[in-house]
Design a protein around this motif. Structure first.
Motif, PDB file in Angstrom:
ATOM      1  N   PHE A   9      -3.597  -4.346  -0.357  1.00 21.37           N
ATOM      2  CA  PHE A   9      -4.643  -4.828  -0.982  1.00 21.37           C
ATOM      3  C   PHE A   9      -4.661  -6.399  -1.339  1.00 21.37           C
ATOM      4  CE2 PHE A   9      -6.087  -0.433  -2.547  1.00 21.37           C
ATOM      5  CZ  PHE A   9      -6.568  -0.050  -1.145  1.00 21.37           C
ATOM      6  N   ASP A  33     -13.143   2.399   2.090  1.00 21.94           N
ATOM      7  CA  ASP A  33     -11.685   3.157   2.145  1.00 21.94           C
ATOM      8  C   ASP A  33     -11.606   3.505   3.577  1.00 21.94           C
ATOM      9  OD1 ASP A  33     -10.042   4.841  -0.026  1.00 21.94           O
ATOM     10  OD2 ASP A  33      -9.900   5.165   1.863  1.00 21.94           O
ATOM     11  N   ILE A  34     -10.470   3.351   4.346  1.00 20.75           N
ATOM     12  CA  ILE A  34     -10.461   3.727   5.774  1.00 20.75           C
ATOM     13  C   ILE A  34     -10.125   5.193   5.908  1.00 20.75           C
ATOM     14  CG2 ILE A  34      -9.747   1.491   6.737  1.00 20.75           C
ATOM     15  CD1 ILE A  34      -6.923   2.451   6.312  1.00 20.75           C
ATOM     16  N   MET A  35      -9.955   6.051   4.829  1.00 18.46           N
ATOM     17  CA  MET A  35      -9.890   7.426   4.895  1.00 18.46           C
ATOM     18  C   MET A  35     -10.685   7.917   3.681  1.00 18.46           C
ATOM     19  SD  MET A  35      -5.635   7.974   5.250  1.00 18.46           S
ATOM     20  CE  MET A  35      -5.422   6.120   4.812  1.00 18.46           C
ATOM     21  N   PHE A  89      -6.161   6.123  -9.980  1.00 19.71           N
ATOM     22  CA  PHE A  89      -4.735   6.989  -9.718  1.00 19.71           C
ATOM     23  C   PHE A  89      -3.821   5.943 -10.406  1.00 19.71           C
ATOM     24  CE2 PHE A  89      -7.081   8.726  -6.526  1.00 19.71           C
ATOM     25  CZ  PHE A  89      -7.004  10.220  -6.730  1.00 19.71           C
ATOM     26  N   GLY A  95      -0.743  10.392  -7.869  1.00 19.36           N
ATOM     27  CA  GLY A  95      -1.472  10.169  -6.724  1.00 19.36           C
ATOM     28  C   GLY A  95      -1.695   8.844  -6.158  1.00 19.36           C
ATOM     29  N   THR A  97      -1.170   5.408  -4.175  1.00 20.43           N
ATOM     30  CA  THR A  97      -0.178   5.034  -2.792  1.00 20.43           C
ATOM     31  C   THR A  97      -0.429   3.627  -2.341  1.00 20.43           C
ATOM     32  OG1 THR A  97      -2.332   5.357  -1.391  1.00 20.43           O
ATOM     33  CG2 THR A  97      -0.910   7.401  -1.702  1.00 20.43           C
ATOM     34  N   VAL A  98      -1.369   2.870  -3.254  1.00 18.93           N
ATOM     35  CA  VAL A  98      -1.246   1.335  -2.942  1.00 18.93           C
ATOM     36  C   VAL A  98      -1.198   1.093  -4.480  1.00 18.93           C
ATOM     37  CG1 VAL A  98      -2.484  -0.610  -2.250  1.00 18.93           C
ATOM     38  CG2 VAL A  98      -2.813   1.588  -0.851  1.00 18.93           C
ATOM     39  N   HIS A 102      -7.079  -0.553  -8.316  1.00 17.02           N
ATOM     40  CA  HIS A 102      -8.318  -0.240  -7.619  1.00 17.02           C
ATOM     41  C   HIS A 102      -9.232   0.753  -8.254  1.00 17.02           C
ATOM     42  CE1 HIS A 102      -5.303   1.912  -5.234  1.00 17.02           C
ATOM     43  NE2 HIS A 102      -6.281   2.850  -5.066  1.00 17.02           N
ATOM     44  N   HIS A 104     -11.922   3.771  -7.178  1.00 14.71           N
ATOM     45  CA  HIS A 104     -12.640   4.419  -5.886  1.00 14.71           C
ATOM     46  C   HIS A 104     -13.833   5.004  -6.598  1.00 14.71           C
ATOM     47  CE1 HIS A 104      -8.877   5.942  -3.663  1.00 14.71           C
ATOM     48  NE2 HIS A 104      -8.345   5.629  -4.813  1.00 14.71           N
ATOM     49  N   HIS A 117      -7.948  13.263  -0.649  1.00 14.71           N
ATOM     50  CA  HIS A 117      -7.670  11.953  -0.982  1.00 14.71           C
ATOM     51  C   HIS A 117      -6.436  11.252   0.087  1.00 14.71           C
ATOM     52  CE1 HIS A 117      -6.243   8.513  -3.132  1.00 14.71           C
ATOM     53  NE2 HIS A 117      -5.102   9.136  -3.227  1.00 14.71           N
TER      54      HIS A 117
END
Ligand code: AMP
Length: 141
Positions: A9, A33-35, A89, A95, A97-98, A102, A104, A117
């Protein structure tokens, strides 16, 4: 644990890595979000560095929340959502991961479950179409 500037990010904020960016001001950017867990799943990312909510500065959070609200309102309009789900998160155990703060923003529809997720990558054409829809709605809020 301290902030590590070598995260994806930070690279997106610096323009060193591509993203479907739908919004930017002096405080934050918003990208798709890419996912995505649902169509229109957007991440609001402050420019100020912090791992997550736990080490963020109060002033930075105060500037960030109106951006979260703005993008949430636009996402609700753009995707004709019944509601907006905000996720955030803090640390891997929760949970995350980056490791750059941020929020969501996930458009929700009555009776429709969200996808997992960090699940499947979305098609780039679909993300591009969603990005245009959201940008148009952001321009109106
Ligand atoms: P979190 O678990 O809250 O740290 O979520 C990180 C989110 O970032 C996940 O939903 C990922 O799908 C998303 N993500 C990871 N890399 C990228 C990227 N390059 N562009 C957009 N979203 C990303």
């Amino acid at each position: 644990m301290s902030y590590d500037a070598d995260n994806i990010f930070a690279k997106i904020i610096a323009g060193e890595f591509p993203a479907h960016k739908v919004y930017e001001d002096e405080t934050a950017i918003a990208i798709l979000d890419i996912m995505p867990q649902a169509a229109g799943h957007t991440l609001v990312i402050p420019k100020a560095p912090s791992r997550n909510l736990l080490d963020a500065k109060e002033d930075d959070l105060a500037r960030l929340m109106p951006v979260v609200q703005k993008i949430a309102r636009a996402a609700k309009d753009a995707f004709s959502a019944d509601g907006i789900h905000i996720q955030q998160f803090n640390e891997a155990a929760a949970g995350q991961t980056v490791f750059h703060l941020h929020f969501h923003i996930i458009p929700r529809h009555e009776g429709v479950a969200i996808r997992p997720h960090s699940g499947e990558m979305e098609n780039q054409d679909t993300l591009a179409a969603h990005s245009e829809k959201l940008k148009a709605a952001i321009a109106k809020v």
